[in-house]
Motif scaffolding. Structure first.
Motif, PDB file in Angstrom:
ATOM      1  N   PRO A   8      44.951  55.121  48.405  1.00 42.54           N
ATOM      2  CA  PRO A   8      44.586  54.709  49.763  1.00 42.54           C
ATOM      3  C   PRO A   8      45.739  54.057  50.520  1.00 42.54           C
ATOM      4  O   PRO A   8      45.701  53.970  51.734  1.00 42.54           O
ATOM      5  CB  PRO A   8      43.430  53.732  49.545  1.00 42.54           C
ATOM      6  CG  PRO A   8      43.553  53.281  48.148  1.00 42.54           C
ATOM      7  CD  PRO A   8      44.216  54.388  47.392  1.00 42.54           C
ATOM      8  N   LEU A   9      46.766  53.601  49.809  1.00 41.98           N
ATOM      9  CA  LEU A   9      47.915  52.987  50.471  1.00 41.98           C
ATOM     10  C   LEU A   9      49.104  53.933  50.535  1.00 41.98           C
ATOM     11  O   LEU A   9      50.225  53.514  50.807  1.00 41.98           O
ATOM     12  CB  LEU A   9      48.306  51.688  49.748  1.00 41.98           C
ATOM     13  CG  LEU A   9      47.236  50.608  49.721  1.00 41.98           C
ATOM     14  CD1 LEU A   9      47.728  49.393  48.976  1.00 41.98           C
ATOM     15  CD2 LEU A   9      46.796  50.243  51.114  1.00 41.98           C
ATOM     16  N   VAL A  28      41.256  51.125  59.644  1.00 43.40           N
ATOM     17  CA  VAL A  28      41.285  50.836  58.207  1.00 43.40           C
ATOM     18  C   VAL A  28      42.724  50.661  57.736  1.00 43.40           C
ATOM     19  O   VAL A  28      43.051  49.704  57.031  1.00 43.40           O
ATOM     20  CB  VAL A  28      40.571  51.947  57.410  1.00 43.40           C
ATOM     21  CG1 VAL A  28      40.766  51.749  55.920  1.00 43.40           C
ATOM     22  CG2 VAL A  28      39.098  51.997  57.756  1.00 43.40           C
ATOM     23  N   GLN A  29      43.603  51.566  58.137  1.00 42.28           N
ATOM     24  CA  GLN A  29      45.011  51.470  57.741  1.00 42.28           C
ATOM     25  C   GLN A  29      45.654  50.206  58.304  1.00 42.28           C
ATOM     26  O   GLN A  29      46.393  49.525  57.602  1.00 42.28           O
ATOM     27  CB  GLN A  29      45.783  52.696  58.212  1.00 42.28           C
ATOM     28  CG  GLN A  29      45.433  53.943  57.456  1.00 42.28           C
ATOM     29  CD  GLN A  29      46.196  55.147  57.978  1.00 42.28           C
ATOM     30  OE1 GLN A  29      46.618  55.172  59.124  1.00 42.28           O
ATOM     31  NE2 GLN A  29      46.347  56.147  57.132  1.00 42.28           N
ATOM     32  N   LEU A  32      44.378  47.197  56.360  1.00 39.83           N
ATOM     33  CA  LEU A  32      44.985  47.146  55.027  1.00 39.83           C
ATOM     34  C   LEU A  32      46.421  46.641  55.096  1.00 39.83           C
ATOM     35  O   LEU A  32      46.851  45.833  54.275  1.00 39.83           O
ATOM     36  CB  LEU A  32      44.956  48.531  54.374  1.00 39.83           C
ATOM     37  CG  LEU A  32      43.636  48.963  53.774  1.00 39.83           C
ATOM     38  CD1 LEU A  32      43.698  50.425  53.365  1.00 39.83           C
ATOM     39  CD2 LEU A  32      43.276  48.093  52.590  1.00 39.83           C
ATOM     40  N   TYR A  33      47.167  47.089  56.067  1.00 33.58           N
ATOM     41  CA  TYR A  33      48.542  46.637  56.242  1.00 33.58           C
ATOM     42  C   TYR A  33      48.591  45.131  56.491  1.00 33.58           C
ATOM     43  O   TYR A  33      49.404  44.423  55.902  1.00 33.58           O
ATOM     44  CB  TYR A  33      49.199  47.391  57.405  1.00 33.58           C
ATOM     45  CG  TYR A  33      50.604  46.935  57.667  1.00 33.58           C
ATOM     46  CD1 TYR A  33      51.648  47.368  56.861  1.00 33.58           C
ATOM     47  CD2 TYR A  33      50.888  46.077  58.722  1.00 33.58           C
ATOM     48  CE1 TYR A  33      52.943  46.947  57.089  1.00 33.58           C
ATOM     49  CE2 TYR A  33      52.182  45.652  58.961  1.00 33.58           C
ATOM     50  CZ  TYR A  33      53.201  46.080  58.142  1.00 33.58           C
ATOM     51  OH  TYR A  33      54.473  45.653  58.362  1.00 33.58           O
ATOM     52  N   ILE A  35      46.315  42.905  55.642  1.00 40.72           N
ATOM     53  CA  ILE A  35      45.892  42.215  54.420  1.00 40.72           C
ATOM     54  C   ILE A  35      47.069  42.085  53.466  1.00 40.72           C
ATOM     55  O   ILE A  35      47.309  41.007  52.905  1.00 40.72           O
ATOM     56  CB  ILE A  35      44.705  42.959  53.758  1.00 40.72           C
ATOM     57  CG1 ILE A  35      43.431  42.749  54.579  1.00 40.72           C
ATOM     58  CG2 ILE A  35      44.501  42.491  52.323  1.00 40.72           C
ATOM     59  CD1 ILE A  35      42.260  43.601  54.136  1.00 40.72           C
ATOM     60  N   ILE A  36      47.826  43.154  53.302  1.00 39.04           N
ATOM     61  CA  ILE A  36      48.995  43.112  52.421  1.00 39.04           C
ATOM     62  C   ILE A  36      50.012  42.104  52.933  1.00 39.04           C
ATOM     63  O   ILE A  36      50.568  41.311  52.176  1.00 39.04           O
ATOM     64  CB  ILE A  36      49.619  44.519  52.305  1.00 39.04           C
ATOM     65  CG1 ILE A  36      48.672  45.448  51.559  1.00 39.04           C
ATOM     66  CG2 ILE A  36      50.978  44.466  51.623  1.00 39.04           C
ATOM     67  CD1 ILE A  36      49.032  46.909  51.669  1.00 39.04           C
ATOM     68  N   TYR A  68      38.468  42.006  53.418  1.00 38.37           N
ATOM     69  CA  TYR A  68      38.099  42.970  52.377  1.00 38.37           C
ATOM     70  C   TYR A  68      36.616  43.306  52.454  1.00 38.37           C
ATOM     71  O   TYR A  68      36.223  44.459  52.336  1.00 38.37           O
ATOM     72  CB  TYR A  68      38.406  42.427  50.983  1.00 38.37           C
ATOM     73  CG  TYR A  68      39.793  42.702  50.487  1.00 38.37           C
ATOM     74  CD1 TYR A  68      40.358  43.973  50.518  1.00 38.37           C
ATOM     75  CD2 TYR A  68      40.552  41.679  49.940  1.00 38.37           C
ATOM     76  CE1 TYR A  68      41.623  44.216  50.046  1.00 38.37           C
ATOM     77  CE2 TYR A  68      41.835  41.906  49.463  1.00 38.37           C
ATOM     78  CZ  TYR A  68      42.359  43.178  49.515  1.00 38.37           C
ATOM     79  OH  TYR A  68      43.620  43.413  49.047  1.00 38.37           O
ATOM     80  N   LEU A  71      35.858  45.712  55.099  1.00 41.25           N
ATOM     81  CA  LEU A  71      36.255  47.073  54.714  1.00 41.25           C
ATOM     82  C   LEU A  71      35.233  47.705  53.782  1.00 41.25           C
ATOM     83  O   LEU A  71      34.868  48.869  53.951  1.00 41.25           O
ATOM     84  CB  LEU A  71      37.622  47.049  54.020  1.00 41.25           C
ATOM     85  CG  LEU A  71      38.846  46.968  54.911  1.00 41.25           C
ATOM     86  CD1 LEU A  71      40.092  46.737  54.076  1.00 41.25           C
ATOM     87  CD2 LEU A  71      38.987  48.210  55.752  1.00 41.25           C
ATOM     88  N   TYR A  83      41.128  42.045  61.757  1.00 45.45           N
ATOM     89  CA  TYR A  83      42.453  42.592  62.052  1.00 45.45           C
ATOM     90  C   TYR A  83      43.142  41.705  63.076  1.00 45.45           C
ATOM     91  O   TYR A  83      44.306  41.339  62.905  1.00 45.45           O
ATOM     92  CB  TYR A  83      42.350  44.025  62.575  1.00 45.45           C
ATOM     93  CG  TYR A  83      43.661  44.523  63.126  1.00 45.45           C
ATOM     94  CD1 TYR A  83      44.717  44.816  62.274  1.00 45.45           C
ATOM     95  CD2 TYR A  83      43.850  44.669  64.497  1.00 45.45           C
ATOM     96  CE1 TYR A  83      45.942  45.247  62.773  1.00 45.45           C
ATOM     97  CE2 TYR A  83      45.063  45.099  65.001  1.00 45.45           C
ATOM     98  CZ  TYR A  83      46.102  45.384  64.134  1.00 45.45           C
ATOM     99  OH  TYR A  83      47.308  45.802  64.624  1.00 45.45           O
TER     100      TYR A  83
END
Length: 90
Positions: A8-9, A28-29, A32-33, A35-36, A68, A71, A83
């Motif tokens: 997924p990443l 979503v992308q 996720l970015y 969150i990282i 999370y 998501l 976000y």
């Protein structure tokens, strides 16, 4: 059981320019970015001597946990909210 080859990443690893903010990038992308990125900030806050970053670290951990959760539940309203919140973390 064979491991899944669908990472997924993968968009982060295979894109030399990082995240692009075009029509191809979805929420979503982007989430996720962020969150990282914020998880890297948490490591920084945890490394502050004498517990000086504990408050910041715990707040960021809570935000990441809730992001999370949004998501997992695919709650797009909450995903947008987290976000925006994570985007402004530093």
């Amino acid at each position: 059981m064979t491991p899944s080859t669908n990472d997924p990443l993968d968009f982060l690893n295979n894109n030399p320019h990082g995240i692009q903010s075009g029509s191809q990038t979805d929420l979503v992308q982007l989430l996720l970015y962020e969150i990282i990125r914020v998880k890297e900030l948490i490591i920084y806050y945890d490394s502050i001597p004498n517990g000086g970053g504990q408050l910041g670290s715990s707040i960021l951990n809570e935000l990441v946990s809730e992001a999370y959760s949004s998501l997992v539940n695919y709650d797009t309203v909450l995903m947008k909210k987290y976000y925006d919140l994570l985007l402004n973390c530093d």
